[in-house]
Design a protein around this motif. Sequence first.
Motif, PDB file in Angstrom:
ATOM      1  N   SER A  12      -2.951  11.638  10.651  1.00 52.25           N
ATOM      2  CA  SER A  12      -3.116  10.195  10.450  1.00 52.25           C
ATOM      3  C   SER A  12      -3.270   9.862   8.973  1.00 52.25           C
ATOM      4  CB  SER A  12      -4.339   9.689  11.222  1.00 52.25           C
ATOM      5  OG  SER A  12      -4.148   9.820  12.610  1.00 52.25           O
ATOM      6  N   ILE A  13      -4.067  10.644   8.250  1.00 54.61           N
ATOM      7  CA  ILE A  13      -4.273  10.376   6.826  1.00 54.61           C
ATOM      8  C   ILE A  13      -2.983  10.571   6.053  1.00 54.61           C
ATOM      9  CG2 ILE A  13      -5.519  11.125   4.777  1.00 54.61           C
ATOM     10  CD1 ILE A  13      -7.148   9.492   6.829  1.00 54.61           C
ATOM     11  N   LEU A  14      -2.225  11.622   6.363  1.00 53.33           N
ATOM     12  CA  LEU A  14      -0.933  11.835   5.695  1.00 53.33           C
ATOM     13  C   LEU A  14       0.019  10.683   5.999  1.00 53.33           C
ATOM     14  CD1 LEU A  14      -0.373  15.667   6.272  1.00 53.33           C
ATOM     15  CD2 LEU A  14      -0.835  14.525   4.095  1.00 53.33           C
ATOM     16  N   PHE A  15      -0.006  10.228   7.244  1.00 50.88           N
ATOM     17  CA  PHE A  15       0.863   9.131   7.651  1.00 50.88           C
ATOM     18  C   PHE A  15       0.511   7.858   6.879  1.00 50.88           C
ATOM     19  CE2 PHE A  15       1.825   5.562  10.536  1.00 50.88           C
ATOM     20  CZ  PHE A  15       3.181   5.779  10.725  1.00 50.88           C
ATOM     21  N   LEU A  16      -0.784   7.546   6.751  1.00 55.48           N
ATOM     22  CA  LEU A  16      -1.198   6.367   6.010  1.00 55.48           C
ATOM     23  C   LEU A  16      -0.880   6.497   4.527  1.00 55.48           C
ATOM     24  CD1 LEU A  16      -4.661   5.648   7.706  1.00 55.48           C
ATOM     25  CD2 LEU A  16      -2.526   4.386   8.019  1.00 55.48           C
ATOM     26  N   ALA A  17      -1.040   7.706   3.999  1.00 57.04           N
ATOM     27  CA  ALA A  17      -0.719   7.918   2.584  1.00 57.04           C
ATOM     28  C   ALA A  17       0.772   7.685   2.323  1.00 57.04           C
ATOM     29  CB  ALA A  17      -1.118   9.330   2.162  1.00 57.04           C
ATOM     30  N   LYS A  18       1.625   8.187   3.212  1.00 57.52           N
ATOM     31  CA  LYS A  18       3.066   7.974   3.061  1.00 57.52           C
ATOM     32  C   LYS A  18       3.435   6.499   3.204  1.00 57.52           C
ATOM     33  CE  LYS A  18       4.368  12.583   4.694  1.00 57.52           C
ATOM     34  NZ  LYS A  18       4.996  13.377   5.797  1.00 57.52           N
ATOM     35  N   SER A  19       2.594   5.760   3.938  1.00 57.00           N
ATOM     36  CA  SER A  19       2.839   4.325   4.113  1.00 57.00           C
ATOM     37  C   SER A  19       2.301   3.502   2.953  1.00 57.00           C
ATOM     38  CB  SER A  19       2.202   3.846   5.430  1.00 57.00           C
ATOM     39  OG  SER A  19       2.745   4.543   6.535  1.00 57.00           O
TER      40      SER A  19
ATOM     41  N   GLU B 241      10.594  -4.758   3.886  1.00 57.38           N
ATOM     42  CA  GLU B 241      11.147  -4.030   5.025  1.00 57.38           C
ATOM     43  C   GLU B 241      10.477  -2.677   5.208  1.00 57.38           C
ATOM     44  OE1 GLU B 241      15.319  -3.723   4.530  1.00 57.38           O
ATOM     45  OE2 GLU B 241      15.679  -5.892   4.573  1.00 57.38           O
ATOM     46  N   ASN B 242       9.704  -2.249   4.223  1.00 60.79           N
ATOM     47  CA  ASN B 242       9.077  -0.926   4.291  1.00 60.79           C
ATOM     48  C   ASN B 242       7.555  -1.019   4.308  1.00 60.79           C
ATOM     49  OD1 ASN B 242      11.617   0.458   4.128  1.00 60.79           O
ATOM     50  ND2 ASN B 242      11.650   0.027   1.925  1.00 60.79           N
ATOM     51  N   ALA B 243       7.034  -2.148   4.768  1.00 61.53           N
ATOM     52  CA  ALA B 243       5.579  -2.334   4.797  1.00 61.53           C
ATOM     53  C   ALA B 243       4.979  -2.040   6.161  1.00 61.53           C
ATOM     54  CB  ALA B 243       5.225  -3.762   4.367  1.00 61.53           C
ATOM     55  N   PHE B 244       5.773  -1.507   7.085  1.00 61.37           N
ATOM     56  CA  PHE B 244       5.219  -1.160   8.396  1.00 61.37           C
ATOM     57  C   PHE B 244       4.085  -0.155   8.242  1.00 61.37           C
ATOM     58  CE2 PHE B 244       9.426  -2.650   9.851  1.00 61.37           C
ATOM     59  CZ  PHE B 244       9.010  -3.544  10.832  1.00 61.37           C
ATOM     60  N   HIS B 245       3.131  -0.232   9.166  1.00 58.70           N
ATOM     61  CA  HIS B 245       1.932   0.606   9.193  1.00 58.70           C
ATOM     62  C   HIS B 245       0.909   0.170   8.141  1.00 58.70           C
ATOM     63  CE1 HIS B 245       4.496   2.788  11.847  1.00 58.70           C
ATOM     64  NE2 HIS B 245       5.289   3.181  10.875  1.00 58.70           N
ATOM     65  N   THR B 246       1.135  -0.993   7.542  1.00 56.32           N
ATOM     66  CA  THR B 246       0.080  -1.738   6.868  1.00 56.32           C
ATOM     67  C   THR B 246      -0.413  -2.745   7.897  1.00 56.32           C
ATOM     68  OG1 THR B 246       1.137  -1.495   4.714  1.00 56.32           O
ATOM     69  CG2 THR B 246      -0.479  -3.272   4.948  1.00 56.32           C
ATOM     70  N   ALA B 247      -1.714  -2.798   8.131  1.00 53.62           N
ATOM     71  CA  ALA B 247      -2.227  -3.565   9.265  1.00 53.62           C
ATOM     72  C   ALA B 247      -1.824  -5.034   9.194  1.00 53.62           C
ATOM     73  CB  ALA B 247      -3.748  -3.429   9.331  1.00 53.62           C
ATOM     74  N   GLY B 248      -1.896  -5.638   8.005  1.00 52.60           N
ATOM     75  CA  GLY B 248      -1.534  -7.041   7.876  1.00 52.60           C
ATOM     76  C   GLY B 248      -0.076  -7.301   8.204  1.00 52.60           C
ATOM     77  N   TYR B 249       0.801  -6.419   7.734  1.00 53.65           N
ATOM     78  CA  TYR B 249       2.236  -6.581   7.991  1.00 53.65           C
ATOM     79  C   TYR B 249       2.549  -6.363   9.465  1.00 53.65           C
ATOM     80  CZ  TYR B 249       7.294  -6.098   7.394  1.00 53.65           C
ATOM     81  OH  TYR B 249       8.655  -6.256   7.481  1.00 53.65           O
TER      82      TYR B 249
END
Length: 630
Positions: free
Chosen positions: A119-126, A393-401
């Motif tokens: 999860s942390i790696l995923f959020l970091a990549k996002s 278009e690449n802001a997915f997995h940011t909670a607000g977006y």
Amino acid sequence: MDVDIDNFSEAFEIMRANMETTVYVAVDVEMTGITGGPGETKVAPGDAPQAQYHKGRSIVNGGYQIVQVGVSLFQEIAPNHFVARPFNFFVFPHPFHEHSGEQQSVKREDIYMGMSVSSILFLAKSGLDFNRWVRKGISYVRSDEEEKLLKLLDDDEPIEAEKGPPPMRPQDVTFIRETLSKVQAIVDNGQEEMKLPNMARHIAVAMRQRIAERFPQTIVEKRNSGPGGWEERWVLNPTKEKRTLLERRRKRKLLDLIGFRQVWNLLRQARRPLVCHNGFYDLLFLYNSFEAPLPESLGQFKLAMHKAFPHVFDTKILAESEGLNKMLAVRRSSLVELATSLQNLLERERNLRQQQQSAMETEGGEAAESHKKLPAELKFDLPPGFTAYENSENAFHTAGYDAFQTGRLFGFYKKRVGDFAVLKFTNLFPLLQSPFLLCLTGEERLIHDGVARFVYGIDLSSLTSRGFLELLKPLTKDGRRQVVFKWCSDQRSMILVLHGCPDIMPDTEGREVFERQLDEILQGQVLKNRLKFHRWDAFMSMLTGPLMSAPAKAAAEGKGGDVGGGGGGGHGINGLASIEPELSWLPTLGPFRVGIFSKTTLGLLAFPRAGPSPATGILGPSPEAQSELE
């Protein structure tokens, strides 16, 4: 709008000012993890809703924390024209210790925080800014902590409540008199502050009382002398303007500690429809972080969540439902695919609309008659201050977006199929990998209505998934009924789903024939000692028999008791009750394992494509209990 502690007050005021005209609110949550916990928390496709809730509760209680909360307000300023205000809140559970007087205090100890590496790696990549999260994340509290902090905020007379017997020793009386003389001096000379000498706590209480009586314009406050140091007491002698400023700062500090709980309260009070996407875990984390610890039972959680938010929608349910699942061209109902498909659809419609307009201007009315009629133009605008997501278009997995895109999806379905068509999906949620739908306001449902059998004692050397496919070929009508397997945690149990033809709908002649054929096929395997089975109603009747404890039996008969969900006739297929485990009576079930399948059991379900109907969670007996059932 990204929101941290620096601009939280401003963002909250904007949100409050626009809530009155908001028609619905979309939310999304990013966490430090939802997987990677103990083996018993891993979800299996065959888990009943009660089992999924208890696993989810264990995950939430295991230390994972929220990183971001996305909240997007949607206003409809004209038919088919929405204005969205997405907020992306960084939240962090700050420890604190606040005082009012010598006895009034509120303290939150340092808490354990768990993290899933993936999860942390995923959020970091996002692109998540972890430094901003930790250093500037907005504090938050639950309802009980908020109540205590508000008492400090409203505590205008803390000293009176602490008044005790006066010190009697001569040296203590002298010490207080001399200290009061020093306080008199700073008041007379107009000094701003004075550090009080160290003293025993009972002396400090008396001192504060005397100072409050003789010098009501002063303030006594505690300060930390440094990291790990003692708390010091200071007398402040502010001017009227300075006193007002200090009081504002004190209130601001306490409100900052309450933090995101203010947003949660605003959403609760507004009672606007709440929209999420695949939001079961979002709801668990939101409730646990900003309201109270998750209740022990699913029924209690449903009641509490419904009380907080009476109307909740999940866009994943909408996207997968019959009649709506062909509106967007996607292979999977993930938020990324759905939102991308919606954007492409709206752009195609916009281009066609422009082409038609151009043709009408050059060719006249005859061109209009030959053109395909398009739906009314659907618009989602972002006002000044919220335009960061306009071309992202690449802001997915940011909670607000993600909250913004979830809200766009809901608005699309709402306007294209109508409010009435959407309302029937109120308070329904998908469960991970499950054939069940969670319903906040009543019975858990199977995704499809159908014929059910409880199958157990399976000989896995003879009957695997492939073996069941061969066995059920006479019922699949040359592929017109699809077969789906939902395996359980032990990998020796599963739910088997057949769906596709309307001839097995309730109250149809074909259903009775289908049930008879299904029983004949299963009975043939019983004679070969490959499995055993019960008709569903018979099996559920056994579960409400003498082996059930009194509270569970009362709930099954619709008499309420301590079981989550209470009375009202119970929940279940054909009116039979859904039994939910409560810790108060779970041990009395002996060999029964309630809420999950036992080691060699199979729920066999045959479903048509028609809409959902009430159903129950699967409650399977262990092999030891089966002998008692028979």
